[in-house]
Design a protein around this motif. Structure first.
Motif, PDB file in Angstrom:
ATOM      1  N   SER A  12       0.824  -1.200   0.000  1.00  0.00           N
ATOM      2  CA  SER A  12       0.000   0.000   0.000  1.00  0.00           C
ATOM      3  C   SER A  12       0.852   1.240   0.000  1.00  0.00           C
ATOM      4  O   SER A  12       1.838   1.325   0.693  1.00  0.00           O
ATOM      5  CB  SER A  12      -0.892   0.021   1.250  1.00  0.00           C
ATOM      6  N   SER A  14       1.699   5.122   1.031  1.00  0.00           N
ATOM      7  CA  SER A  14       1.469   5.851   2.273  1.00  0.00           C
ATOM      8  C   SER A  14       0.325   6.817   2.091  1.00  0.00           C
ATOM      9  O   SER A  14       0.060   7.313   1.021  1.00  0.00           O
ATOM     10  CB  SER A  14       2.731   6.625   2.658  1.00  0.00           C
ATOM     11  N   SER A  15      -0.336   7.126   3.192  1.00  0.00           N
ATOM     12  CA  SER A  15      -1.410   8.107   3.137  1.00  0.00           C
ATOM     13  C   SER A  15      -0.887   9.516   3.302  1.00  0.00           C
ATOM     14  O   SER A  15      -1.664  10.453   3.355  1.00  0.00           O
ATOM     15  CB  SER A  15      -2.432   7.817   4.244  1.00  0.00           C
ATOM     16  N   THR A  16       0.434   9.681   3.411  1.00  0.00           N
ATOM     17  CA  THR A  16       0.988  11.000   3.612  1.00  0.00           C
ATOM     18  C   THR A  16       1.087  11.745   2.299  1.00  0.00           C
ATOM     19  O   THR A  16       1.828  11.358   1.414  1.00  0.00           O
ATOM     20  CB  THR A  16       2.392  10.879   4.227  1.00  0.00           C
ATOM     21  N   LYS A 173      -6.497   7.273   7.438  1.00  0.00           N
ATOM     22  CA  LYS A 173      -6.919   6.360   6.372  1.00  0.00           C
ATOM     23  C   LYS A 173      -6.411   4.935   6.588  1.00  0.00           C
ATOM     24  O   LYS A 173      -6.299   4.166   5.639  1.00  0.00           O
ATOM     25  CB  LYS A 173      -6.457   6.873   5.002  1.00  0.00           C
ATOM     26  N   GLU A 174      -6.119   4.593   7.830  1.00  0.00           N
ATOM     27  CA  GLU A 174      -5.660   3.233   8.120  1.00  0.00           C
ATOM     28  C   GLU A 174      -6.738   2.408   8.805  1.00  0.00           C
ATOM     29  O   GLU A 174      -6.602   1.191   8.945  1.00  0.00           O
ATOM     30  CB  GLU A 174      -4.407   3.271   8.996  1.00  0.00           C
ATOM     31  N   ASP A 250      -2.391   2.793   4.245  1.00  0.00           N
ATOM     32  CA  ASP A 250      -3.587   3.386   3.625  1.00  0.00           C
ATOM     33  C   ASP A 250      -4.461   2.262   3.073  1.00  0.00           C
ATOM     34  O   ASP A 250      -4.262   1.798   1.952  1.00  0.00           O
ATOM     35  CB  ASP A 250      -3.171   4.346   2.518  1.00  0.00           C
ATOM     36  N   ALA A 253      -6.355   3.081  -0.237  1.00  0.00           N
ATOM     37  CA  ALA A 253      -5.537   2.945  -1.448  1.00  0.00           C
ATOM     38  C   ALA A 253      -5.389   1.475  -1.823  1.00  0.00           C
ATOM     39  O   ALA A 253      -5.400   1.121  -3.004  1.00  0.00           O
ATOM     40  CB  ALA A 253      -4.159   3.583  -1.227  1.00  0.00           C
TER      41      ALA A 253
END
Length: 285
Positions: A12, A14-16, A173-174, A250, A253
């Motif tokens: 996945s 990252s949501s950053t 978002k995790e 994420d 994603a």
């Protein structure tokens, strides 16, 4: 993916947003204090992780405006009560200013959850105080809520499902992926929940003796003084713990990637089937 906890073979992103836009990632250096990242979690620059964590925390807990909305009603109540010693005018003023803060949020099309929570807290306090005729009871619902929340933080941390993780998981978002797939973040959330619980219970340990032995104005001013500093300390400790933890996975994603892969598989299978049918027709001709 059938569950946000379920491990997958898809790596996945990252949501950053900062790391994603720059395309730069950095593995943890030996001795830098960061936990080893879980499979599927992209390594990030520590500065990016800290910046995003800070922004997410302030968004989740209301930021500066949320803190102001938390303090103003109680401050107005104790100020008016200190001047005129009148419960009714103090309570009505606190309730009116809470409604004004909500109206301002609505007009500016902002998030109203923090302002609404303030209105409900003030309303319960007003009802309590009016029913008993004791001005100190304006603060009692909030004090009981603080104590209950402190106990909840400690209890959920002991149970292995820290409350701060349940609150912040969607923000990052995790969702609940940290429970089974990212042990470093679960550890950080557990530490943060213990910190929140200890701070809130310490605050209650100061306020409840004052509720019994001090007068309304003394209790009110101490309570106003204790609104922001313990909160900032808890947020700071949470930021420290999470900034040293692995980045979040994420799960949204991942789900989107799986859906794209599934569509591609279906399209490939359909194309292969069509090609086979055309080959059969040509052989028949």
């Amino acid at each position: 993916m059938t569950s946000f906890d379920k491990p997958t073979t898809t790596s996945s992103p990252s949501s950053t947003p900062d790391a994603a836009s720059s395309g730069e990632t950095a593995p943890p250096e030996p001795g830098d204090g960061r936990d080893t990242a879980a499979p599927g979690a992209a390594s990030q620059d520590p500065a990016d992780v800290k910046a995003v964590t800070e922004a997410a925390l302030f968004d989740a807990f209301g930021g500066i405006r949320g803190m102001v909305e938390t303090v103003v009603p109680g401050l107005l109540f104790v100020t008016i009560y200190t001047i005129n010693q009148d419960l009714h005018s103090s309570a009505i003023a606190a309730l009116v200013v809470s409604l004004v803060l909500v109206a301002a949020r609505l007009v500016l099309k902002g998030t109203v959850k923090h302002a609404f929570s303030g209105v409900f807290g003030v309303a319960f306090g007003v009802v309590f105080a009016m029913m008993t005729g004791n001005a100190k009871d304006f603060y009692l619902p909030g004090m009981l809520y603080t104590t209950g929340l402190g106990v909840a933080y400690i209890a959920t941390a002991v149970a292995g499902v820290p409350l701060i993780g349940l609150m912040l998981g969607p923000v990052f978002k995790e969702n609940l992926s940290w429970r089974t797939r990212n042990p470093g973040r679960k550890k950080a959330y557990t530490k943060a929940s213990y910190a929140w619980g200890a701070i809130l219970l310490a605050k209650s340990a100061i306020l409840f003796p004052l509720y019994w032995w001090a007068d309304t104005t003394q209790l009110g001013w101490v309570l106003v003084a204790l609104k922001i500093p313990p909160f900032l300390l808890a947020v700071y400790l949470t930021w420290v713990f999470l900034a040293k933890a692995p980045p979040p996975i994420d799960v949204f994603a991942e789900m989107e990637a799986e859906e794209r892969a599934e569509r591609e598989r279906k399209a490939s299978a359909t194309g292969q089937h069509t090609a086979e049918q055309n080959a059969v027709r040509r052989s028949e001709d």
